[in-house]
Design an enzyme around this catalytic site. Structure first.
Site, PDB file in Angstrom:
ATOM      1  N   GLY A   1      -2.171  12.051 -20.563  1.00  0.00           N
ATOM      2  CA  GLY A   1      -1.628  10.822 -21.116  1.00  0.00           C
ATOM      3  C   GLY A   1      -0.510  10.261 -20.242  1.00  0.00           C
ATOM      4  O   GLY A   1      -0.122  10.863 -19.232  1.00  0.00           O
TER       5      GLY A   1
ATOM      6  N   GLY B   1       6.026  -0.840 -14.157  1.00  0.00           N
ATOM      7  CA  GLY B   1       5.043   0.186 -14.501  1.00  0.00           C
ATOM      8  C   GLY B   1       3.607  -0.225 -14.252  1.00  0.00           C
ATOM      9  O   GLY B   1       2.691   0.324 -14.863  1.00  0.00           O
ATOM     10  N   GLU B   2       3.390  -1.197 -13.335  1.00  0.00           N
ATOM     11  CA  GLU B   2       2.013  -1.647 -13.112  1.00  0.00           C
ATOM     12  C   GLU B   2       1.142  -0.535 -12.534  1.00  0.00           C
ATOM     13  O   GLU B   2      -0.056  -0.480 -12.795  1.00  0.00           O
ATOM     14  CB  GLU B   2       1.991  -2.866 -12.184  1.00  0.00           C
ATOM     15  CG  GLU B   2       0.582  -3.408 -11.982  1.00  0.00           C
ATOM     16  CD  GLU B   2       0.554  -4.798 -11.356  1.00  0.00           C
ATOM     17  OE1 GLU B   2      -0.454  -5.125 -10.727  1.00  0.00           O
ATOM     18  OE2 GLU B   2       1.534  -5.535 -11.530  1.00  0.00           O
TER      19      GLU B   2
ATOM     20  N   ARG C   1      12.002   3.383  -6.117  1.00  0.00           N
ATOM     21  CA  ARG C   1      10.879   4.270  -5.821  1.00  0.00           C
ATOM     22  C   ARG C   1      11.204   5.109  -4.592  1.00  0.00           C
ATOM     23  O   ARG C   1      12.087   4.791  -3.804  1.00  0.00           O
ATOM     24  CB  ARG C   1       9.611   3.445  -5.548  1.00  0.00           C
ATOM     25  CG  ARG C   1       9.007   2.834  -6.789  1.00  0.00           C
ATOM     26  CD  ARG C   1       7.649   2.251  -6.489  1.00  0.00           C
ATOM     27  NE  ARG C   1       7.726   1.138  -5.550  1.00  0.00           N
ATOM     28  CZ  ARG C   1       7.126   1.101  -4.392  1.00  0.00           C
ATOM     29  NH1 ARG C   1       6.415   2.132  -3.985  1.00  0.00           N
ATOM     30  NH2 ARG C   1       7.228   0.059  -3.604  1.00  0.00           N
TER      31      ARG C   1
END
Length: 741
Positions: free
Chosen positions: A60, A85-86, A123
């Protein structure tokens, strides 16, 4: 900037975690209700997405994505838009998820844009081009300027301008940059070329510099090449750079954005402000200048010499009695040069503007270049008037004076020599004093640093090596991914060193010393021992051994990463499994199909790496005991069946134990053994492919005791996994030998 934009720009810097946690509404949201943002990054690593999708399918989505409510439209009926969050969203689509955990917040366009950019910066590996496009979005859509962006992301103004310059890259260069075919430093060099077609040409020249090597240019070589090929000196241009009417659409060079002096943040490494970065425009202005000269010649009736007439002029130009001369001829082709000129220079450079006579002709060569030519006597007179050549009277007077001076100078010669010797003696004393001072200072410096130089001292030393272009270079074109700082200029590297920690400075010093030995050219490969950087490389190997690193292991591991299975030797199985544990099943299938005689070697190599074959797959050795304990009753019942192998049958039966159905190679190996009697086959379980040898039914003892299922894979086992065979009776031994015969 509007008042709303000014208020937005003055907002406090937004941190992504704060926006996600502060006031958001968490809910499980249907995937079909969420749209992608047109401002999000478009490029994602496909392999990484597939790996994330597999993880999401099993576990998940661990962290919710951030979305905001939007107004549905006919083209975009979704009522939510992704803010951050793409990548998780795309992976969830691949995994076939119908819903995704999401944090919903009401955000303005500006807030959403800032979050997207900050998420990219946070990131682990933000791509410089994606970062640049984010900054460009904030400037174009939300009214930011470079200074406000610098404050927002805590970067320098030059850093922001450097990043924004990436947006000038053409599509072809962007693709190569995004695929990491060129470094950020080289991409910035190409981005400064304003014409897309010239960018494509420069990219090709950097990646494949010539026909003799396929190695791309290093950063320093690329910078030198682009400087020479695509940056032209305006001060030596044949046309007037300030002439705005020469090409009306281009305007004057002094105001052109393609001039280095008009973009100092981008061209900080170019020393001259008068450099043109558009060779095509430069060539067009040259051609326009030549057309202007030809039109002027036609208007005034001045002849234009070309073809044979030009050849005749070139033949006469070397003669001092030639009628015509170009303004670019060397001064020593004229009469009675003044001693102060040292016979250097040309009339065009020496004479002030307007001092040259009117052209008597124009010279047009095969390339279309047009130059004026003048009467030799007129140019001689102009040089004499300006003092670069002497008149006949001046020359004669100087010759007489020279004779008189020779007599006087002879008397002064001894006194002058004595004065020079005294001066040299004084200089020698001063030089010795300066040397003593430097030696004393360095001795104290060495004494102070005997227990380790302090960080500030090492920073100064590192900056000295960075700026020494002749001997040291950071190998950013080879290991640029390890540097967390901008490397486009030496100043940028030194700025980083000024705030670097001691370990970071030490690593930069080692990089500077070792960097030149990393790149090996094709022309060097056959004589590496005698190459100029051979001693540096040998030192790198010695240092590696001192740090407990084996160069042989590194070379072997690199081979294991790319080696074809067909090229693996018996002794390389263990290394291959250690370097590529995820490929052990691929290796197993290859050995079963192509080399069943190497099965024992494969098992030994697997055990060396802590893996054991159990029920169709390799698992860690410490998990085999648990697997046996949890085996089903059917498996326990199968353990009771006798499996006795001869040396001849062993490899074929092992291959069949590795796969559900025997492969052709395994079948051929199985045919070599004699089949077991029908009675014995009937007693064996249906899923056992291994043959059973004949034994006498009357004999109370079998030839060998029962083996566990794992023993059907006949590699070294522990004493708890394989039962010790009982000693056969003489009759059983005889019967076994007969069956083998």
């Amino acid at each position: 900037m509007s008042s709303n934009q000014e208020l937005a720009v003055q907002e406090k810097t937004i941190i992504v975690d704060e926006l996600v946690d502060d006031g958001g509404v968490y809910q499980i949201t249907e995937m079909h209700r969420i749209r992608k943002s047109p401002d999000n990054r478009k490029r994602f690593a496909e392999l990484a997405l597939q790996e994330l999708a597999a993880s999401i399918k099993q576990m998940g989505v661990a962290q919710p994505i951030l979305i905001r409510p939007v107004t549905p439209t006919a083209d975009a009926p979704e009522d939510y838009e992704i803010v951050a969050g793409e990548r998780r969203y795309r992976a969830s689509l691949i995994a076939g998820m119908a819903t995704i955990p999401a944090m919903i917040r009401k955000l303005s366009d500006l807030q959403a844009a800032k979050i997207r950019i900050l998420e990219n910066l946070q990131r682990e590996d933000p791509h410089p081009l994606e970062e640049a496009e984010g900054y460009q979005l904030l400037m174009q859509k939300h009214g930011y300027n470079a200074d406000q962006l610098a404050d927002e992301v805590s970067k320098s103004r030059s850093y922001i301008y450097g990043r924004l310059k990436f947006c000038s890259l053409s599509t072809a260069v962007r693709e190569q940059f995004l695929d990491d075919k060129i470094s950020a430093s080289i991409a910035l060099l190409i981005a400064r070329i304003p014409v897309p077609s010239l960018q494509a040409r420069a990219l090709k020249e950097v990646l494949i510099p010539d026909h003799y090597t396929e190695e791309p240019l290093s950063y320093r070589a690329a910078a030198a090449h682009i400087q020479k090929r695509y940056m032209l000196d305006l001060t030596s241009a044949i046309f007037a750079p300030g002439d705005a009417k020469l090409i009306a659409t281009a305007g004057a060079c002094s105001k052109c954005p393609k001039r280095t002096g008009n973009q100092p943040e981008i061209f900080a490494d170019v020393s001259s402000a008068d450099v043109c970065t558009d060779p095509d425009c430069f060539s067009e202005k040259r051609a326009a200048h030549f057309d202007k000269l030809l039109a002027l010649a036609d208007k005034k009736g001045i002849p234009v010499l070309e073809d044979k007439e030009l050849d005749r002029f070139n033949g006469d130009r070397w003669r001092r009695d030639g009628d015509l001369v170009a303004g670019t001829e060397s001064l020593h082709y004229f009469d009675r040069n003044a001693p102060a000129t040292k016979n250097e220079g040309t009339p065009a450079k020496l004479l002030p503007s307007g001092a040259l006579p009117e052209p008597a002709a124009y010279l047009k060569d095969a390339s279309g270049e047009v130059r004026p030519a003048y009467k030799r006597r007129a140019v001689q007179a102009a040089l004499e008037a300006a003092g670069f050549c002497e008149t006949v009277e001046q020359h004669a007077e100087r010759m007489v004076s020279a004779n008189d001076k020779d007599t006087k100078q002879a008397a002064k010669k001894n006194a002058k020599q004595e004065a020079e010797e005294l001066q040299r003696a004084r200089q020698s004393v001063r030089a010795r004093q300066e040397t003593d001072y430097r030696v004393a200072l360095y001795r104290k410096l060495r004494q102070s640093g005997a227990a380790g130089f302090n960080l500030s001292s090492l920073r100064e030393f590192a900056k000295l090596m960075v700026r020494d272009d002749n001997n040291y270079a950071i190998p950013d074109d080879l290991i640029g991914d390890v540097y967390p700082f901008e490397r486009a200029t030496d100043d940028a590297v030194c700025d980083y060193i000024d705030q670097a920690s001691l370990p970071e400075v030490q690593m930069i010093l080692v990089d500077l010393a070792m960097g030149e030995c990393l790149l090996v050219e094709g022309s060097d490969i056959d004589d590496l021992d005698n190459h100029w950087h051979a001693e540096t490389y040998r030192t790198m190997e010695k240092m590696a051994r001192c740090e407990g690193i084996s160069p042989e292991d590194v070379r072997r591991d690199l081979r294991m990463q790319t080696v074809e299975l067909a090229n693996l030797g018996d002794g390389e199985f263990a290394d291959f499994i250690r370097v590529n544990p995820q490929r052990i099943d691929e290796l197993k299938d290859f050995v079963v199909a192509e080399r069943p005689y190497q099965l024992t070697t494969l098992e030994a190599a697997a055990l060396d790496n802590g893996l054991e074959f159990w029920q169709g797959k390799f698992i860690p050795v410490d998990q085999v005991g648990d697997a046996q304990t949890n085996a089903t009753p059917a498996n326990n019942e199968a353990d009771a069946v006798a499996s006795t192998f001869t040396d001849e049958d062993e490899d074929a039966q092992l291959a069949e134990a590795m796969i559900e159905a025997p492969k052709p190679a395994a079948k051929r190996a199985a045919k070599k053994s004699k089949p077991a009697p029908a009675a014995a086959q009937a007693e064996a379980p249906a899923d056992k492919a291994a043959p059973v040898l004949k034994v006498k039914k009357a004999d109370p003892k079998p030839a060998k005791q029962v083996l566990s299922p794992a023993a059907a894979w006949p590699f070294p086992k522990s004493s708890t996994d394989v039962l010790t065979p009982a000693t056969p009776t003489p009759a059983a031994t005889t019967q076994t030998e007969e069956a083998s015969a």
